[in-house]
Motif scaffolding. Structure first.
Motif, PDB file in Angstrom:
ATOM      1  N   ASP A  71      28.095-126.806  87.964  1.00  0.00           N
ATOM      2  CA  ASP A  71      28.233-125.584  88.749  1.00  0.00           C
ATOM      3  C   ASP A  71      29.418-124.746  88.281  1.00  0.00           C
ATOM      4  OD1 ASP A  71      29.887-127.681  89.821  1.00  0.00           O
ATOM      5  OD2 ASP A  71      30.192-126.470  91.620  1.00  0.00           O
ATOM      6  N   THR A  72      30.441-125.371  87.732  1.00  0.00           N
ATOM      7  CA  THR A  72      31.602-124.630  87.225  1.00  0.00           C
ATOM      8  C   THR A  72      31.194-123.694  86.091  1.00  0.00           C
ATOM      9  OG1 THR A  72      33.075-126.443  87.843  1.00  0.00           O
ATOM     10  CG2 THR A  72      33.909-124.861  86.218  1.00  0.00           C
ATOM     11  N   GLU A  73      30.405-124.201  85.150  1.00  0.00           N
ATOM     12  CA  GLU A  73      29.937-123.364  84.038  1.00  0.00           C
ATOM     13  C   GLU A  73      28.968-122.293  84.539  1.00  0.00           C
ATOM     14  OE1 GLU A  73      31.960-126.601  82.912  1.00  0.00           O
ATOM     15  OE2 GLU A  73      29.916-126.931  83.683  1.00  0.00           O
ATOM     16  N   GLY A  74      28.127-122.664  85.503  1.00  0.00           N
ATOM     17  CA  GLY A  74      27.216-121.679  86.082  1.00  0.00           C
ATOM     18  C   GLY A  74      27.971-120.552  86.764  1.00  0.00           C
ATOM     19  N   TRP A  75      29.017-120.901  87.468  1.00  0.00           N
ATOM     20  CA  TRP A  75      29.831-119.907  88.156  1.00  0.00           C
ATOM     21  C   TRP A  75      30.503-118.974  87.146  1.00  0.00           C
ATOM     22  CZ3 TRP A  75      29.970-119.266  93.356  1.00  0.00           C
ATOM     23  CH2 TRP A  75      30.930-118.387  93.864  1.00  0.00           C
ATOM     24  N   ARG A  76      31.111-119.572  86.119  1.00  0.00           N
ATOM     25  CA  ARG A  76      31.789-118.771  85.087  1.00  0.00           C
ATOM     26  C   ARG A  76      30.792-117.834  84.405  1.00  0.00           C
ATOM     27  NH1 ARG A  76      35.034-122.420  82.125  1.00  0.00           N
ATOM     28  NH2 ARG A  76      36.828-121.687  83.276  1.00  0.00           N
ATOM     29  N   ALA A  77      29.630-118.346  84.041  1.00  0.00           N
ATOM     30  CA  ALA A  77      28.609-117.525  83.377  1.00  0.00           C
ATOM     31  C   ALA A  77      28.163-116.377  84.275  1.00  0.00           C
ATOM     32  CB  ALA A  77      27.408-118.394  82.975  1.00  0.00           C
ATOM     33  N   GLY A  78      27.949-116.675  85.555  1.00  0.00           N
ATOM     34  CA  GLY A  78      27.542-115.632  86.494  1.00  0.00           C
ATOM     35  C   GLY A  78      28.597-114.558  86.661  1.00  0.00           C
ATOM     36  N   GLU A  79      29.863-114.974  86.701  1.00  0.00           N
ATOM     37  CA  GLU A  79      30.947-113.990  86.811  1.00  0.00           C
ATOM     38  C   GLU A  79      31.005-113.087  85.579  1.00  0.00           C
ATOM     39  OE1 GLU A  79      34.427-116.342  87.714  1.00  0.00           O
ATOM     40  OE2 GLU A  79      34.135-116.006  89.860  1.00  0.00           O
ATOM     41  N   TRP A  80      30.846-113.664  84.397  1.00  0.00           N
ATOM     42  CA  TRP A  80      30.835-112.844  83.175  1.00  0.00           C
ATOM     43  C   TRP A  80      29.681-111.850  83.204  1.00  0.00           C
ATOM     44  CZ3 TRP A  80      31.532-117.675  79.665  1.00  0.00           C
ATOM     45  CH2 TRP A  80      32.904-117.907  79.430  1.00  0.00           C
ATOM     46  N   ARG A  81      28.506-112.327  83.559  1.00  0.00           N
ATOM     47  CA  ARG A  81      27.343-111.431  83.577  1.00  0.00           C
ATOM     48  C   ARG A  81      27.539-110.288  84.563  1.00  0.00           C
ATOM     49  NH1 ARG A  81      21.803-113.808  84.166  1.00  0.00           N
ATOM     50  NH2 ARG A  81      21.200-112.042  82.882  1.00  0.00           N
ATOM     51  N   ARG A  82      28.051-110.607  85.738  1.00  0.00           N
ATOM     52  CA  ARG A  82      28.296-109.575  86.743  1.00  0.00           C
ATOM     53  C   ARG A  82      29.361-108.588  86.265  1.00  0.00           C
ATOM     54  NH1 ARG A  82      30.184-112.417  90.930  1.00  0.00           N
ATOM     55  NH2 ARG A  82      32.314-111.977  90.309  1.00  0.00           N
ATOM     56  N   SER A  83      30.451-109.108  85.713  1.00  0.00           N
ATOM     57  CA  SER A  83      31.549-108.254  85.264  1.00  0.00           C
ATOM     58  C   SER A  83      31.114-107.303  84.151  1.00  0.00           C
ATOM     59  CB  SER A  83      32.716-109.127  84.777  1.00  0.00           C
ATOM     60  OG  SER A  83      33.725-108.340  84.215  1.00  0.00           O
ATOM     61  N   TYR A  84      30.423-107.839  83.154  1.00  0.00           N
ATOM     62  CA  TYR A  84      29.974-106.987  82.045  1.00  0.00           C
ATOM     63  C   TYR A  84      28.888-106.009  82.495  1.00  0.00           C
ATOM     64  CZ  TYR A  84      32.914-109.168  78.564  1.00  0.00           C
ATOM     65  OH  TYR A  84      34.008-109.576  77.843  1.00  0.00           O
ATOM     66  N   ALA A  85      28.018-106.434  83.393  1.00  0.00           N
ATOM     67  CA  ALA A  85      26.973-105.541  83.898  1.00  0.00           C
ATOM     68  C   ALA A  85      27.587-104.352  84.637  1.00  0.00           C
ATOM     69  CB  ALA A  85      26.009-106.297  84.812  1.00  0.00           C
ATOM     70  N   SER A  86      28.678-104.591  85.358  1.00  0.00           N
ATOM     71  CA  SER A  86      29.330-103.498  86.082  1.00  0.00           C
ATOM     72  C   SER A  86      29.923-102.461  85.142  1.00  0.00           C
ATOM     73  CB  SER A  86      30.417-104.043  87.020  1.00  0.00           C
ATOM     74  OG  SER A  86      31.547-104.476  86.286  1.00  0.00           O
ATOM     75  N   ARG A  87      30.093-102.866  83.878  1.00  0.00           N
ATOM     76  CA  ARG A  87      30.606-101.945  82.860  1.00  0.00           C
ATOM     77  C   ARG A  87      29.500-101.430  81.943  1.00  0.00           C
ATOM     78  NH1 ARG A  87      34.995-105.635  80.313  1.00  0.00           N
ATOM     79  NH2 ARG A  87      34.222-107.285  81.646  1.00  0.00           N
ATOM     80  N   GLY A  88      28.251-101.733  82.314  1.00  0.00           N
ATOM     81  CA  GLY A  88      27.120-101.213  81.557  1.00  0.00           C
ATOM     82  C   GLY A  88      26.657-102.072  80.399  1.00  0.00           C
ATOM     83  N   ARG A  89      27.107-103.312  80.320  1.00  0.00           N
ATOM     84  CA  ARG A  89      26.688-104.189  79.226  1.00  0.00           C
ATOM     85  C   ARG A  89      25.986-105.416  79.792  1.00  0.00           C
ATOM     86  NH1 ARG A  89      30.129-106.663  74.185  1.00  0.00           N
ATOM     87  NH2 ARG A  89      28.339-107.688  73.213  1.00  0.00           N
ATOM     88  N   LEU A  91      24.623-109.071  79.361  1.00  0.00           N
ATOM     89  CA  LEU A  91      24.774-110.293  78.583  1.00  0.00           C
ATOM     90  C   LEU A  91      23.646-111.252  78.954  1.00  0.00           C
ATOM     91  CD1 LEU A  91      28.624-110.986  78.867  1.00  0.00           C
ATOM     92  CD2 LEU A  91      27.387-109.781  77.048  1.00  0.00           C
ATOM     93  N   ALA A  92      23.147-111.984  77.983  1.00  0.00           N
ATOM     94  CA  ALA A  92      22.061-112.945  78.219  1.00  0.00           C
ATOM     95  C   ALA A  92      22.585-114.156  78.986  1.00  0.00           C
ATOM     96  CB  ALA A  92      21.456-113.389  76.894  1.00  0.00           C
ATOM     97  N   GLN A  93      21.759-114.630  79.901  1.00  0.00           N
ATOM     98  CA  GLN A  93      22.118-115.814  80.670  1.00  0.00           C
ATOM     99  C   GLN A  93      22.432-116.993  79.755  1.00  0.00           C
ATOM    100  OE1 GLN A  93      18.953-117.770  82.891  1.00  0.00           O
ATOM    101  NE2 GLN A  93      20.368-118.130  84.575  1.00  0.00           N
ATOM    102  N   ALA A  94      21.592-117.236  78.775  1.00  0.00           N
ATOM    103  CA  ALA A  94      21.791-118.365  77.870  1.00  0.00           C
ATOM    104  C   ALA A  94      23.118-118.255  77.132  1.00  0.00           C
ATOM    105  CB  ALA A  94      20.634-118.462  76.877  1.00  0.00           C
ATOM    106  N   ASP A  95      23.449-117.069  76.629  1.00  0.00           N
ATOM    107  CA  ASP A  95      24.704-116.888  75.900  1.00  0.00           C
ATOM    108  C   ASP A  95      25.907-117.142  76.798  1.00  0.00           C
ATOM    109  OD1 ASP A  95      23.317-116.267  73.581  1.00  0.00           O
ATOM    110  OD2 ASP A  95      23.501-114.098  73.861  1.00  0.00           O
ATOM    111  N   CYS A  96      25.828-116.693  78.041  1.00  0.00           N
ATOM    112  CA  CYS A  96      26.939-116.913  78.973  1.00  0.00           C
ATOM    113  C   CYS A  96      27.113-118.389  79.305  1.00  0.00           C
ATOM    114  CB  CYS A  96      26.747-116.085  80.237  1.00  0.00           C
ATOM    115  SG  CYS A  96      27.004-114.318  79.952  1.00  0.00           S
ATOM    116  N   LEU A  97      26.018-119.119  79.447  1.00  0.00           N
ATOM    117  CA  LEU A  97      26.112-120.559  79.710  1.00  0.00           C
ATOM    118  C   LEU A  97      26.656-121.314  78.498  1.00  0.00           C
ATOM    119  CD1 LEU A  97      22.845-121.025  81.759  1.00  0.00           C
ATOM    120  CD2 LEU A  97      25.187-121.420  82.589  1.00  0.00           C
ATOM    121  N   ILE A  98      26.239-120.906  77.303  1.00  0.00           N
ATOM    122  CA  ILE A  98      26.763-121.517  76.078  1.00  0.00           C
ATOM    123  C   ILE A  98      28.266-121.263  75.976  1.00  0.00           C
ATOM    124  CG2 ILE A  98      26.740-121.332  73.549  1.00  0.00           C
ATOM    125  CD1 ILE A  98      23.640-120.797  73.856  1.00  0.00           C
TER     126      ILE A  98
END
Length: 131
Positions: A71-89, A91-98
């Motif tokens: 869940d720690t990696e899932g949380w981190r990946a979700g935060e990255w996706r949300r943060s970058y999406a708010s800036r218009g970018r 990111l792929a779920q798989a790349d964020c989990l990797i």
């Protein structure tokens, strides 16, 4: 001794016998660095395997360490996706989990696609595809 997580692009280069990828993997072993993958890399690789690559892939993954995803990696990946999406970018779920798997073990990430991994917390090594 340092950890390095091999992205799926690198795994595919290894399976396809690309010289630079094999040389770099040998250099990792010679230097004492430890190569890792995570379940996402395994899934992406298996999904694109040629029938003739199946046994080689099994042998390759058997020789690599696997980073567990929690869940720690899932949380981190979700935060990255949300943060970058708010800036218009996007990111792929798989790349964020990797990327989260690499950060979890303090590893750098070897990839043929460094632009897919803009996370500030991640050290990215560009391993371009070779012939």
């Amino acid at each position: 001794m340092a950890a390095i997580l091999l992205d799926t692009t690198v795994i595919i280069d290894l399976l396809r016998g690309r010289a630079d990828a094999r040389r770099r993997l040998t250099e990792l072993h010679d230097s004492g660095d430890s190569p890792y993958v995570c379940a996402i890399n395994v899934e992406e690789t298996v999904r694109g395997l040629k029938p003739s690559e199946r046994e080689a892939a099994k042998r390759l993954f058997a020789g690599l360490r696997i980073v567990p995803l929690t869940d720690t990696e899932g949380w981190r990946a979700g935060e990255w996706r949300r943060s970058y999406a708010s800036r218009g970018r996007t990111l792929a779920q798989a790349d964020c989990l990797i990327a989260a798997a690499a950060v979890a073990i303090g590893a750098r990430l070897a990839t043929g696609n460094p632009r897919d991994f803009p996370m500030a917390e991640l050290v990215v090594e560009h391993w371009p595809a070779s012939a």
